[in-house]
Scaffold this motif. Structure first.
Motif, PDB file in Angstrom:
ATOM      1  N   VAL A 183       0.287  -3.166  -6.242  1.00  0.00           N
ATOM      2  CA  VAL A 183       0.517  -1.877  -5.589  1.00  0.00           C
ATOM      3  C   VAL A 183      -0.785  -1.085  -5.597  1.00  0.00           C
ATOM      4  N   HIS A 184      -1.223  -0.672  -4.423  1.00  0.00           N
ATOM      5  CA  HIS A 184      -2.406   0.189  -4.298  1.00  0.00           C
ATOM      6  C   HIS A 184      -1.919   1.554  -3.839  1.00  0.00           C
ATOM      7  N   ALA A 185      -2.068   2.586  -4.674  1.00  0.00           N
ATOM      8  CA  ALA A 185      -1.532   3.914  -4.386  1.00  0.00           C
ATOM      9  C   ALA A 185      -2.646   4.945  -4.320  1.00  0.00           C
ATOM     10  N   GLU A 188       0.851  -1.184   0.000  1.00  0.00           N
ATOM     11  CA  GLU A 188       0.000   0.000   0.000  1.00  0.00           C
ATOM     12  C   GLU A 188       0.888   1.236   0.000  1.00  0.00           C
ATOM     13  N   VAL A 189       0.600   2.170  -0.901  1.00  0.00           N
ATOM     14  CA  VAL A 189       1.398   3.383  -1.024  1.00  0.00           C
ATOM     15  C   VAL A 189       0.511   4.603  -0.785  1.00  0.00           C
ATOM     16  N   ARG A 190       1.005   5.510   0.063  1.00  0.00           N
ATOM     17  CA  ARG A 190       0.348   6.806   0.251  1.00  0.00           C
ATOM     18  C   ARG A 190       1.294   7.882  -0.265  1.00  0.00           C
ATOM     19  N   VAL A 191       0.788   8.741  -1.109  1.00  0.00           N
ATOM     20  CA  VAL A 191       1.614   9.784  -1.737  1.00  0.00           C
ATOM     21  C   VAL A 191       1.253  11.130  -1.123  1.00  0.00           C
ATOM     22  N   PHE A 192       2.263  11.836  -0.617  1.00  0.00           N
ATOM     23  CA  PHE A 192       2.034  13.194  -0.105  1.00  0.00           C
ATOM     24  C   PHE A 192       1.894  14.139  -1.294  1.00  0.00           C
ATOM     25  N   PRO A 193       0.734  14.835  -1.432  1.00  0.00           N
ATOM     26  CA  PRO A 193       0.487  15.603  -2.648  1.00  0.00           C
ATOM     27  C   PRO A 193       0.855  17.074  -2.569  1.00  0.00           C
TER      28      PRO A 193
END
Length: 534
Positions: free
Chosen positions: A343-345, A315-320
């Motif tokens: 991959v779940h982003a 699981e990927v969290r992207v800081f926007p």
């Protein structure tokens, strides 16, 4: 103040990932220009010159900000005369700054606009030291980043001055200590802008300390002294920013512990369950130009999964970021990462799916760290913030600028040229360690190495403690995989410690002469990556 804001715009790299900050600087400059006098005198710009300057600033936008800022600075220099050329009113003496007074009723900290968020976090130890030394004082912090200090120093008052450049100085004019109480004002910035020299009025019980991180310099103006102390002494001109702040904190507060230039706010979170999906936080935005594409990040994630086992989901969290431009970049990165099977982003959002803003971004980022296993970040503010909360952080450094690096065991670095090799290896190692059983032989060996290193730092570097480090290092290397690329570096360190022991048996050295060897050991990527298993 207008000169300060335009200097930051002209000199600081502010690329796509920091557009919100640039727009705020431009807005603040426009407000400051509106206060410029319209009349003429021998010491002040003529009406014509003032109007020309105001017209320049009125057409300043992000696309032309740097070139206009240079014109503004040139015009300010021309019309400002000697005052804009560094004319000083104070008398300076070059010597180490003296310790602060024994008590203050109020302490005001002003973080200047030239100090980036990561560099601002570097000063945590100084502000924490002031809060501990003066627990009864009213502590107020002014900066440009809403919400930061309620996480770093929650008992202090936090006030932002985004778009309101006069706010800290209005506070000083109306909320200062009474004439019978001592008052301390601390100004922090990357450059030195001489706010202590006339901009902030001095008084008999008002002391002003101004600190430049980039110049490695401090000025101290005690209200009842005719002198301003200017400290650029060799023992505070450390190569690392955190050590510079640490030494200066000791000098100002009288704190004698010189062994911990950096301390986390909390311990690392518990290890993840082996069956849980690993969670990775990515911050690919930066105020600098970064030559990494979404495809580069997808290839790195593919390599990480390959090292963990190709069937392992991630699981990927992207800081926007907080600007439309950086949010669009984050959306493209998420879409690219989603093309990698397993991959779940998603982009990090505020509660209810609302976008991040300048006022909630830090809160949302910190809240997300409770379930993050590792943070992958460009060399930006998250490189300084995330390790404070115990989350292992791998920083993609654009160059070997070690003076900015966080001296944390949980902060790892790979140069951008080694991105596709170094980052996946480091990330996979962290994730495997996070999922490992705490009673595994490798974890026990890593803990022994950590304990031996801690004992060496806590006491004098005598032969017995050095022998314990050697023994723990041999034990750790004995169980290391032959394919582990860090094992070769570990064997080099073992040879180094053996040589050092042999030399000390022949001719002992004082403990202070051994300190640089310990610092090199604690900064080594080998030790930090080994201790992630502890």
């Amino acid at each position: 103040m207008l000169r300060i804001y335009e200097t930051v715009i002209a000199s600081r790299p502010i690329e796509r990932g920091n557009r919100e900050f640039l727009e705020m600087l431009i807005e603040s400059s426009a407000r400051l220009a509106g206060y410029m006098p319209g009349g003429s005198s021998a010491a002040v710009a003529t009406t014509e010159a003032t109007e020309h300057l105001q017209a320049l600033i009125a057409r300043q936008v992000p696309q032309n900000a740097t070139s206009v800022a240079r014109q503004v600075l040139s015009e300010l220099q021309r019309i400002g005369g000697r005052e804009m050329d560094g004319g000083r009113r104070s008398l300076y003496v070059r010597r180490p700054v003296s310790a602060l007074r024994a008590d203050y009723a109020t302490i005001t900290v002003i973080v200047g606009p030239g100090l980036g968020l990561g560099d601002e976090i570097t000063f945590l130890q100084l502000l924490r030291g002031l809060a501990q030394r003066y627990p009864a004082a009213s502590l107020t912090i002014f900066d440009l980043y809403p919400g930061l200090w309620r996480h770093l120093l929650p008992d202090a008052r936090h006030r932002h001055y985004c778009g309101r450049p006069h706010r800290p100085f209005a506070h000083l004019a109306t909320s200062g200590a009474s004439a019978a109480a001592n008052e301390l004002i601390v100004v922090l910035d990357f450059g030195g802008y001489d706010l202590h020299d006339g901009v902030i009025p001095r008084g008999g019980r008002r002391d002003v300390v101004e600190i430049s991180l980039g110049m490695r310099c401090a000025w101290a103006a005690r209200g009842d002294s005719p002198w301003v102390e200017m400290d650029q002494s060799s023992d505070i001109r450390e190569t690392g920013n955190y050590r510079f702040v640490h030494r200066l904190t000791r000098r100002l507060t009288g704190h004698n512990d010189d062994r911990n230039p950096w301390l986390p706010l909390r311990s690392p979170p518990p290890a993840a369950a082996a069956r849980r999906t690993p969670v990775i936080l990515i911050n690919a935005t930066s105020s600098k130009h970064v030559p990494l594409t979404p495809d580069d990040w997808r290839s790195a994630l593919q390599a990480i999964r390959g090292r963990l086992g190709s069937r392992r989901a991630i699981e990927v969290r992207v800081f926007p970021g907080v600007h439309e431009a950086s949010r669009a970049d984050a959306a493209r990165l998420c879409a690219s990462l989603q093309e990698e099977k397993g991959v779940h982003a998603v982009a990090l959002t505020a509660p209810g799916g609302r976008p991040l803003t300048s006022f909630n971004a830090v809160d949302c980022l910190v809240a997300s760290l409770d379930s993050v296993d590792v943070c992958l970040t460009i060399d930006t503010f998250t490189a300084h913030l995330v390790p404070l909360f115990g989350t292992p952080t791998i920083v993609v450094a654009l160059k070997d600028n070690r003076e900015f690096w966080v001296p944390s065991r949980h902060a790892f670095y790979c140069l951008i040229d080694d991105f596709q090799q170094g980052l996946p290896e480091a990330a996979a190692r962290v994730l495997r360690a996070r999922a490992a059983r705490r009673d595994a032989p490798g974890c026990e060996a890593a803990r022994a190495l950590a304990e031996a290193t801690d004992a060496l730092r806590a006491g004098e570097a005598d032969l017995e403690r050095l022998e314990q480090v050697c023994a723990a290092l041999m034990r750790y290397l004995h169980r290391a995989s032959a394919a582990d690329h860090l094992a070769a570096e570990g064997r080099q360190w073992l040879r180094f410690w053996s040589r050092l022991l042999s030399s000390l048996r022949r001719e002992p050295l004082a403990p202070e002469h051994l300190a640089p060897f310990l610092q090199r050991w604690e900064r080594s990527e080998f030790l930090k990556r080994a201790l992630i298993e502890a």
